[in-house]
Write a protein that holds these residues in place. Structure first.
Motif, mmCIF file in Angstrom:
data_model
loop_
_atom_site.group_PDB
_atom_site.id
_atom_site.type_symbol
_atom_site.label_atom_id
_atom_site.label_comp_id
_atom_site.label_asym_id
_atom_site.label_seq_id
_atom_site.Cartn_x
_atom_site.Cartn_y
_atom_site.Cartn_z
ATOM 1 N N TRP A 1 25.123 13.304 -32.380
ATOM 2 C CA TRP A 1 24.810 12.283 -31.371
ATOM 3 C C TRP A 1 24.127 12.915 -30.146
ATOM 4 C CZ3 TRP A 1 26.177 11.232 -26.248
ATOM 5 C CH2 TRP A 1 27.105 12.122 -25.682
ATOM 6 N N LEU A 2 24.392 14.225 -29.932
ATOM 7 C CA LEU A 2 23.707 14.919 -28.831
ATOM 8 C C LEU A 2 22.192 14.947 -29.062
ATOM 9 C CD1 LEU A 2 26.143 17.953 -28.306
ATOM 10 C CD2 LEU A 2 25.843 15.997 -26.746
ATOM 11 N N ASN A 3 21.761 14.797 -30.321
ATOM 12 C CA ASN A 3 20.341 14.632 -30.634
ATOM 13 C C ASN A 3 19.952 13.159 -30.613
ATOM 14 O OD1 ASN A 3 20.900 17.280 -31.345
ATOM 15 N ND2 ASN A 3 19.970 17.161 -33.370
ATOM 16 N N GLU A 4 20.634 12.391 -31.468
ATOM 17 C CA GLU A 4 20.167 11.023 -31.737
ATOM 18 C C GLU A 4 20.486 10.033 -30.623
ATOM 19 O OE1 GLU A 4 18.073 10.821 -33.837
ATOM 20 O OE2 GLU A 4 18.459 12.460 -35.230
ATOM 21 N N GLY A 5 21.623 10.217 -29.956
ATOM 22 C CA GLY A 5 21.954 9.306 -28.856
ATOM 23 C C GLY A 5 20.928 9.418 -27.735
ATOM 24 N N PHE A 6 20.510 10.650 -27.451
ATOM 25 C CA PHE A 6 19.549 10.883 -26.367
ATOM 26 C C PHE A 6 18.136 10.487 -26.776
ATOM 27 C CE2 PHE A 6 22.138 12.898 -23.101
ATOM 28 C CZ PHE A 6 23.310 13.132 -23.821
ATOM 29 N N ALA A 7 17.785 10.724 -28.046
ATOM 30 C CA ALA A 7 16.453 10.311 -28.516
ATOM 31 C C ALA A 7 16.353 8.787 -28.532
ATOM 32 C CB ALA A 7 16.176 10.891 -29.907
ATOM 33 N N SER A 8 17.443 8.116 -28.904
ATOM 34 C CA SER A 8 17.432 6.649 -28.877
ATOM 35 C C SER A 8 17.378 6.145 -27.442
ATOM 36 C CB SER A 8 18.677 6.093 -29.578
ATOM 37 O OG SER A 8 18.703 6.521 -30.931
ATOM 38 N N TYR A 9 18.065 6.845 -26.549
ATOM 39 C CA TYR A 9 18.011 6.466 -25.131
ATOM 40 C C TYR A 9 16.588 6.604 -24.586
ATOM 41 C CZ TYR A 9 19.540 5.716 -20.363
ATOM 42 O OH TYR A 9 19.705 5.174 -19.112
ATOM 43 N N ALA A 10 15.883 7.650 -25.066
ATOM 44 C CA ALA A 10 14.493 7.854 -24.641
ATOM 45 C C ALA A 10 13.600 6.685 -25.053
ATOM 46 C CB ALA A 10 13.946 9.159 -25.221
ATOM 47 N N GLU A 11 13.926 6.052 -26.191
ATOM 48 C CA GLU A 11 13.158 4.858 -26.582
ATOM 49 C C GLU A 11 13.328 3.778 -25.523
ATOM 50 O OE1 GLU A 11 13.770 3.391 -30.650
ATOM 51 O OE2 GLU A 11 14.732 5.312 -31.081
ATOM 52 N N THR B 1 29.755 18.759 -28.058
ATOM 53 C CA THR B 1 30.019 17.619 -27.179
ATOM 54 C C THR B 1 30.813 18.069 -25.954
ATOM 55 O OG1 THR B 1 29.950 16.074 -29.033
ATOM 56 C CG2 THR B 1 31.139 15.343 -27.071
ATOM 57 N N ALA B 2 31.764 18.963 -26.179
ATOM 58 C CA ALA B 2 32.574 19.468 -25.052
ATOM 59 C C ALA B 2 31.682 20.158 -24.016
ATOM 60 C CB ALA B 2 33.644 20.436 -25.566
ATOM 61 N N ASP B 3 30.663 20.870 -24.477
ATOM 62 C CA ASP B 3 29.731 21.522 -23.540
ATOM 63 C C ASP B 3 29.036 20.478 -22.669
ATOM 64 O OD1 ASP B 3 30.221 24.041 -24.663
ATOM 65 O OD2 ASP B 3 28.526 23.880 -26.054
ATOM 66 N N PHE B 4 28.654 19.363 -23.281
ATOM 67 C CA PHE B 4 27.955 18.336 -22.502
ATOM 68 C C PHE B 4 28.862 17.751 -21.437
ATOM 69 C CE2 PHE B 4 26.376 14.063 -21.552
ATOM 70 C CZ PHE B 4 25.125 14.424 -21.068
ATOM 71 N N ILE B 5 30.094 17.475 -21.823
ATOM 72 C CA ILE B 5 31.038 16.900 -20.856
ATOM 73 C C ILE B 5 31.269 17.893 -19.709
ATOM 74 C CG2 ILE B 5 33.395 15.996 -20.560
ATOM 75 C CD1 ILE B 5 33.212 15.047 -23.530
#
Ligand code: TRP
Ligand code: ZN
Length: 473
Positions: A350-360, A440-444
């Protein structure tokens, strides 16, 4: 560039698995080394979704791939020269490799033994390789490449086309055209030289090194100078219309399937590549690679696009109705989220796809369409909260909870911390984790540090909670 994040998992796998053989299998190379305990490298890096992806005991620095492909016979001949560093004392090690035949394997110039076991190529050098030693493996191979068939992800990897080939796919594809440590934890640089019949293009990642004709064949050169995850390496061969240029001092190279006519919507979308990359740069920070571009393939089997590093590959279906630039924004956003900053384990996709979808959503708003807030509200109303975004399960890797619920989580963070801190978090993330592997923990951790807020509960609710989360603000 294996950060050995998975070392603990690999040790568990070793203890549980059949690899109880701890005796050195080959004589150590020097009397001094005799005291060392050379052991076989593991056959995976310890990713719980894909236990045999990648291999233990070494870290690849560079792949030099020299391949020749003849579409009329579907025969590929290749030499892969792999520079790596041992991370353990190794008696032998594996590479991931599917199909074809291996004709020779040399380690540091000396003949080595090789054995094929399913998707693994087991290499036993004449002497042990000491921890931290840099070594080269040269593998000669040839044959008709075969794709990978997976129950969860369909057919991927090397596909023969009418006039060439497409080697592409996630979470694996590289092993169908070269021997590889096939897991994103081991990023490496690449030089690719592909020879194809004159008249065809051979396209790959990174900076173009030109194309030269000789005796009815053309050799195309490519160089990816920034470390790349193996699933992002691609090879596309066929008749293409090529456009080259320069943007911000970097080469732009786009290629569109010759079956699509000049001026097609695909051409229009590709022509917007640098404009969209520039917009994303304002949101995410500096563009992370040395080249720009895109490849559009018109093949019924390619029903997706992939964020292949520096040069995404798009299925022609995205541009049948018009220049659908959301997909371009999506794949270009991956250059930051996924390609430059890569997952350490597939569960964090999701660290890839959630952000790429957000970019849309960001691009749609930029173009004057729905605002991000409107896209968020629509998606929120339409979400099945039973499916988790983080750790979605192997079959759920490319599911809606990863892409769309992932984008909802990104926006929830924005609503919680406010615009200023939100974009500061994104830019800090892409800068600090550039060329790295993350969880994910790194992102948080980064989000909490930059915002000064405690965000565990927010991410729990948006990433894994089973009921509609409360919208911040
Ligand atoms: N990661 C791709 C994207 O988001 C989509 C994708 C999922 C894909 N599985 C794939 C692409 C397999 C190619 C092959 O754009
Ligand atoms: Zn994507």
């Amino acid at each position: 560039m294996n950060r050995r994040i998975l070392a603990a998992a690999a040790v568990v796998a070793l203890a549980a698995g059949g690899c109880t053989d701890s005796a050195p299998e080959s004589p150590p190379s020097s009397p001094q080394a005799a005291k060392r305990d050379f052991k076989p490298g593991e056959d995976g890096v310890g990713d719980p979704y894909f236990p045999t992806y990648g291999n233990g005991g070494y870290d690849v620095r560079h792949y030099k791939l020299v391949v020749k492909y003849d579409p009329s016979t579907d025969e590929l001949t290749g030499t892969a020269t792999i520079t790596a560093a041992a991370t353990e004392d190794l008696s032998r090690f594996n590479l991931d490799f599917v199909g074809m035949s291996v004709s020779s394997v040399k380690v540091d110039g000396a003949d080595a033994e090789d054995k094929r076991e399913d998707a693994e190529l087991v290499v036993t050098p004449s002497g042990g390789i000491a921890k931290d030693a840099e070594f080269t493996v040269e593998i000669g191979y040839s044959g008709k490449p075969v794709p990978i068939k997976s129950p969860d992800f369909g057919e991927g990897g090397f596909l023969h086309t009418d006039d060439g080939a497409i080697a592409l796919g996630q979470p694996e594809s590289a092993s169908t055209w070269f021997p590889v440590n096939d897991h994103p934890i081991d990023k490496a640089t690449y030089d690719v030289e592909a020879t194809v019949p004159e008249g065809l293009a051979a396209l790959s990642n990174g900076v173009p090194g030109g194309d030269a004709d000789s005796g009815g064949w053309t050799t195309w050169k490519w160089s990816e100078k920034v470390p790349m995850a193996s699933y992002l390496a691609f090879l596309v061969i066929g008749k293409f219309r090529v456009e080259t240029g320069e943007h911000k001092g970097k080469p732009v190279f786009t290629a569109i399937d010759s079956k699509l006519r000049p001026g097609s919507p695909a051409d229009q979308a590709m022509a917007q590549t640098t404009e969209i990359a520039d917009f994303l740069e304002t949101q995410f920070g500096p563009y992370p690679f040395q080249a720009y571009g895109g490849v559009v393939v018109d093949d019924d089997r390619i029903r997706y696009a992939l964020e292949t590093q520096s040069r995404p590959v798009y299925g022609g279906l995205f541009f049948k109705q018009g220049p659908f630039t959301e997909v371009v924004a999506h794949e270009l956003a991956h250059q930051w989220f996924g390609d430059s900053v890569s997952v350490a384990q597939w569960r964090d996709i999701w660290l890839n796809e959630g952000f790429a979808s957000y970019a849309e959503w960001l691009w749609t708003e930029e173009e004057g369409g729905l605002s991000v807030q409107e896209s968020f509200q629509r998606e929120y109303a339409d979400t099945d909260w039973k499916n988790p975004t983080a750790d979605p399960g192997r079959a759920g890797l490319f599911g809606r909870a990863v892409y769309k619920r992932g984008a909802l989580a990104v926006h929830a963070l924005r609503l919680e911390v406010g615009d200023t801190d939100f974009f500061r978090i994104l830019k800090t993330w892409t800068a600090e984790k550039r060329n790295g592997n993350v969880t994910t923990a790194d992102f948080i951790t980064v989000a909490e540090r930059v915002s000064g807020e405690s965000l565990d509960r927010l991410f729990d609710a948006w990433l894994i909670g089973q009921s509609p989360p409360e919208i911040p603000g």
